[in-house]
Write a protein that holds these residues in place. Sequence first.
Motif, short mmCIF file in Angstrom:
data_model
loop_
_atom_site.label_atom_id
_atom_site.label_comp_id
_atom_site.label_asym_id
_atom_site.label_seq_id
_atom_site.Cartn_x
_atom_site.Cartn_y
_atom_site.Cartn_z
N VAL A 178 46.97 46.30 29.17
CA VAL A 178 46.43 46.06 30.46
C VAL A 178 45.15 45.51 30.63
O VAL A 178 44.83 44.74 31.30
N ARG A 179 44.17 45.98 29.93
CA ARG A 179 42.86 45.70 29.86
C ARG A 179 42.63 44.20 29.43
O ARG A 179 42.09 43.15 30.09
N ALA A 210 48.48 44.99 37.75
CA ALA A 210 48.79 46.13 38.57
C ALA A 210 50.01 46.95 38.24
O ALA A 210 50.25 47.96 38.68
N ASP A 211 51.23 46.12 38.13
CA ASP A 211 52.43 46.55 37.67
C ASP A 211 52.45 47.44 36.63
O ASP A 211 53.05 48.60 36.28
N GLN A 212 51.75 47.00 35.36
CA GLN A 212 51.94 47.66 34.27
C GLN A 212 51.08 49.10 34.26
O GLN A 212 51.45 49.97 33.55
N LEU A 213 49.91 48.83 34.97
CA LEU A 213 49.08 50.18 34.88
C LEU A 213 49.71 51.35 35.39
O LEU A 213 49.11 52.63 35.31
N ARG A 256 44.76 54.79 33.70
CA ARG A 256 45.01 54.21 35.13
C ARG A 256 43.87 54.11 35.96
O ARG A 256 43.59 52.76 36.33
N VAL A 257 42.92 55.01 36.10
CA VAL A 257 41.46 54.79 36.86
C VAL A 257 40.67 53.83 36.06
O VAL A 257 40.31 52.93 36.92
N SER A 258 40.64 53.75 34.72
CA SER A 258 39.60 52.84 34.09
C SER A 258 40.35 51.54 34.27
O SER A 258 39.49 50.63 34.52
N ALA A 259 41.46 51.38 34.12
CA ALA A 259 42.05 49.95 34.42
C ALA A 259 42.00 49.61 35.90
O ALA A 259 41.86 48.38 36.12
N LEU A 260 42.14 50.59 36.82
CA LEU A 260 42.05 49.98 38.23
C LEU A 260 40.46 49.68 38.51
O LEU A 260 40.20 48.55 39.29
#
Length: 227
Positions: free
Chosen positions: A77-78, A103-106, A114-118
Amino acid sequence: MPTRRAIPTARELHEWGEPASTVAARLLDEPGPADWAVSVLWRAAEESSCAGEFDRASALLRRALRAMPPTIDRERVRTVIELGRIEAASGHDGARGRWETAADQLRELDPSDRVSALVDLGEATYSAGLLTDARAHFEQAYQLCDEHCDPPLVDDETAARMIAGLSTASLLTGHRHRGAESRLRSIVRSTPRYPDLPTRALMASAAGEVALGVDLPAELVHRLIDG
């Protein structure tokens, strides 16, 4: 007749200590998965991006995606988010599609990842001027942290990036996020003599709020000015 020397593989170049750019160039010619190569490709992509070679940086990150296992995890995702950021910087049209994919993958990540990716996604969309999208991503991260507060989902630096991003994106889209504002005021009130990097980021965001016309109590403004 002399024998032709075999061309070394990317793995061999890596084991010999060749620079990331050299190893990555060889990897572009080698198909297939290569878990060990992802960090090398990332490093080479960062070097290319800093040098303004966005097309090459994009090619290296696409190769990093092919090198990874086919599972969805934080690293994948990153990489998708960063690929979108580089494509946006180079004027390509595909950035928004990359970020929609991310956004779909996370959604498949655990809450902490998920928070880090968001937060990454919020910063990427913010830098591209997609302020409404950025605010939505920071808001999702904030809500997740609010739901899982003990123990905290992320480290202080990620939390600071989240609060600063949420506050600024909210203000620039005509909103005020009371939770973020409260956190910023709390930081300014109790600023240590030698603030660490996350605290300095939050203080900068609070100063940005003042610049954007948000009323802060006079004593807090003086603390921001005096340091």
